[in-house]
Design an enzyme around this catalytic site. Sequence first.
Site, PDB file in Angstrom:
ATOM      1  N   ARG A   6       0.853  -1.178   0.000  1.00  0.00           N
ATOM      2  CA  ARG A   6       0.000   0.000   0.000  1.00  0.00           C
ATOM      3  C   ARG A   6       0.896   1.237   0.000  1.00  0.00           C
ATOM      4  NH1 ARG A   6      -3.196  -0.118   5.198  1.00  0.00           N
ATOM      5  NH2 ARG A   6      -4.089   1.806   4.337  1.00  0.00           N
ATOM      6  N   SER A   8       0.475   4.058   1.942  1.00  0.00           N
ATOM      7  CA  SER A   8       0.475   4.885   3.144  1.00  0.00           C
ATOM      8  C   SER A   8       1.886   5.000   3.707  1.00  0.00           C
ATOM      9  CB  SER A   8      -0.457   4.301   4.208  1.00  0.00           C
ATOM     10  OG  SER A   8       0.094   3.121   4.763  1.00  0.00           O
ATOM     11  N   LYS A  78      -2.690  -8.343  10.798  1.00  0.00           N
ATOM     12  CA  LYS A  78      -4.012  -8.118  11.400  1.00  0.00           C
ATOM     13  C   LYS A  78      -5.043  -7.709  10.343  1.00  0.00           C
ATOM     14  CE  LYS A  78      -3.173  -3.283  12.773  1.00  0.00           C
ATOM     15  NZ  LYS A  78      -4.163  -2.673  11.880  1.00  0.00           N
ATOM     16  N   ASP A  79      -4.596  -7.295   9.152  1.00  0.00           N
ATOM     17  CA  ASP A  79      -5.505  -6.895   8.075  1.00  0.00           C
ATOM     18  C   ASP A  79      -5.845  -8.028   7.120  1.00  0.00           C
ATOM     19  OD1 ASP A  79      -5.432  -4.340   9.082  1.00  0.00           O
ATOM     20  OD2 ASP A  79      -3.943  -3.609   7.646  1.00  0.00           O
ATOM     21  N   THR A 122     -11.432   5.330  17.180  1.00  0.00           N
ATOM     22  CA  THR A 122     -10.849   4.088  16.686  1.00  0.00           C
ATOM     23  C   THR A 122     -11.670   3.607  15.494  1.00  0.00           C
ATOM     24  OG1 THR A 122     -10.314   1.775  17.180  1.00  0.00           O
ATOM     25  CG2 THR A 122     -12.197   2.711  18.331  1.00  0.00           C
ATOM     26  N   SER A 124     -11.553   0.314  14.794  1.00  0.00           N
ATOM     27  CA  SER A 124     -11.635  -1.117  15.071  1.00  0.00           C
ATOM     28  C   SER A 124     -12.833  -1.431  15.959  1.00  0.00           C
ATOM     29  CB  SER A 124     -10.347  -1.583  15.759  1.00  0.00           C
ATOM     30  OG  SER A 124     -10.511  -2.830  16.388  1.00  0.00           O
ATOM     31  N   ARG A 126     -13.219  -4.249  17.403  1.00  0.00           N
ATOM     32  CA  ARG A 126     -12.639  -4.982  18.540  1.00  0.00           C
ATOM     33  C   ARG A 126     -12.217  -4.009  19.634  1.00  0.00           C
ATOM     34  NH1 ARG A 126      -7.581  -5.228  20.090  1.00  0.00           N
ATOM     35  NH2 ARG A 126      -6.949  -4.219  18.151  1.00  0.00           N
ATOM     36  N   ARG A 127     -11.507  -2.942  19.246  1.00  0.00           N
ATOM     37  CA  ARG A 127     -11.082  -1.949  20.232  1.00  0.00           C
ATOM     38  C   ARG A 127     -12.280  -1.230  20.837  1.00  0.00           C
ATOM     39  NH1 ARG A 127      -6.411   0.172  16.158  1.00  0.00           N
ATOM     40  NH2 ARG A 127      -4.768  -1.316  16.749  1.00  0.00           N
ATOM     41  N   ARG A 144     -11.060   7.174  10.971  1.00  0.00           N
ATOM     42  CA  ARG A 144     -10.417   6.588   9.808  1.00  0.00           C
ATOM     43  C   ARG A 144      -9.234   7.451   9.382  1.00  0.00           C
ATOM     44  NH1 ARG A 144     -12.715   3.619   6.206  1.00  0.00           N
ATOM     45  NH2 ARG A 144     -10.530   3.309   5.705  1.00  0.00           N
ATOM     46  N   GLY A 145      -8.469   6.925   8.429  1.00  0.00           N
ATOM     47  CA  GLY A 145      -7.322   7.660   7.909  1.00  0.00           C
ATOM     48  C   GLY A 145      -6.021   6.977   8.248  1.00  0.00           C
ATOM     49  N   ASN A 146      -4.953   7.422   7.591  1.00  0.00           N
ATOM     50  CA  ASN A 146      -3.629   6.879   7.856  1.00  0.00           C
ATOM     51  C   ASN A 146      -3.152   7.300   9.243  1.00  0.00           C
ATOM     52  OD1 ASN A 146      -3.553   5.714   5.292  1.00  0.00           O
ATOM     53  ND2 ASN A 146      -2.741   7.587   4.364  1.00  0.00           N
ATOM     54  N   THR A 149      -2.747  10.974   9.776  1.00  0.00           N
ATOM     55  CA  THR A 149      -4.051  11.643   9.757  1.00  0.00           C
ATOM     56  C   THR A 149      -4.756  11.497  11.097  1.00  0.00           C
ATOM     57  OG1 THR A 149      -4.296  11.239   7.386  1.00  0.00           O
ATOM     58  CG2 THR A 149      -6.298  11.735   8.620  1.00  0.00           C
ATOM     59  N   ARG A 150      -4.694  10.312  11.674  1.00  0.00           N
ATOM     60  CA  ARG A 150      -5.345  10.080  12.967  1.00  0.00           C
ATOM     61  C   ARG A 150      -4.682  10.909  14.068  1.00  0.00           C
ATOM     62  NH1 ARG A 150      -6.949   3.633  12.890  1.00  0.00           N
ATOM     63  NH2 ARG A 150      -7.283   3.500  10.657  1.00  0.00           N
ATOM     64  N   CYS A 237     -11.702  -9.986   9.836  1.00  0.00           N
ATOM     65  CA  CYS A 237     -11.336  -8.726  10.466  1.00  0.00           C
ATOM     66  C   CYS A 237     -12.547  -7.887  10.871  1.00  0.00           C
ATOM     67  CB  CYS A 237     -10.462  -7.914   9.501  1.00  0.00           C
ATOM     68  SG  CYS A 237      -9.069  -8.813   8.823  1.00  0.00           S
TER      69      CYS A 237
END
Length: 302
Positions: A6, A8, A78-79, A122, A124, A126-127, A144-146, A149-150, A237
Amino acid sequence: MRVGTRGSQLALRQANLVKESLAAAHPGLEVALVTIKTEGDMIQDRPLALFGGKGLFVKQIEEALLEGRVDLAVHSMKDVPTDIPQGLAFAAIPEREDPRDALISLEKKELEQLPSAALVGTSSIRRRAQLLHLRPDLSVRELRGNLDTRLRKLKEGQFDAIILAAAGLNRMGWQHISPRLLAPEKFIPAPGQGALGLETRTDDEWANRLVASLNCPQTFREVTAERAFAKGLGGGCQVPVAAYAQEKSAILTLTGLVISLDGRRIVRDHISGPADQGERLGQALAENLLNQGGEEILKEFR
């Protein structure tokens, strides 16, 4: 060797780490990165679970691998969905980075110190679910975002705190952010979190031989167990499950979790056995949790 990744900042950093390791292990080998835009990169304003989960960060890269446009794909494990396309396999999983989740706030507060109704970001589920289980008084919103960005959104005051994977921060060299690391015994990571998967075509003997030199057998066994657990639950996921495996003295201990989206219902257990039987252990733990109430939680979510 053409390495698909990717585009990013974090993905490129991870791919470059693999590139450097390949060059060091095989002097004279020329390695080139091929940047591929994925569906996950293009969906920035809506939850990924609505479109198939984090597997959207993998699909286009795997297609390039199958079509012969790249020789190796680098993924965050994890992805990666638990089922991968026929003809592909993981030739190596290098030594794992820190698998823990990291809480980041401008005031550098621990999770217990966040004020009631604090806004936590987040992407996720799960989180989100584990946060609400531990702190039902918090307000958890989609982020969301890279990676950069977060962090920018946090600095701008859009959130009181955010949760990221510690591995990404470490690989970027951003430890100065002073994240508060969440103990995996209390806040269980995603299956494969902190590990990179090096995926190749099964019939590409040249690439498989070169890439295999980067494999960490212990990490491979631990991640195999975690992914077998997730697969045994019939989820990828986009379902609220967590798994964490640790190998010590040839014994692997796997902890697994199924949790409702609101964090109110939780099923958790662990299993231990020979480290070379991680797949069997993962499947057995998944069956245990399904029988303990996990089936009902997952059925409602699906």
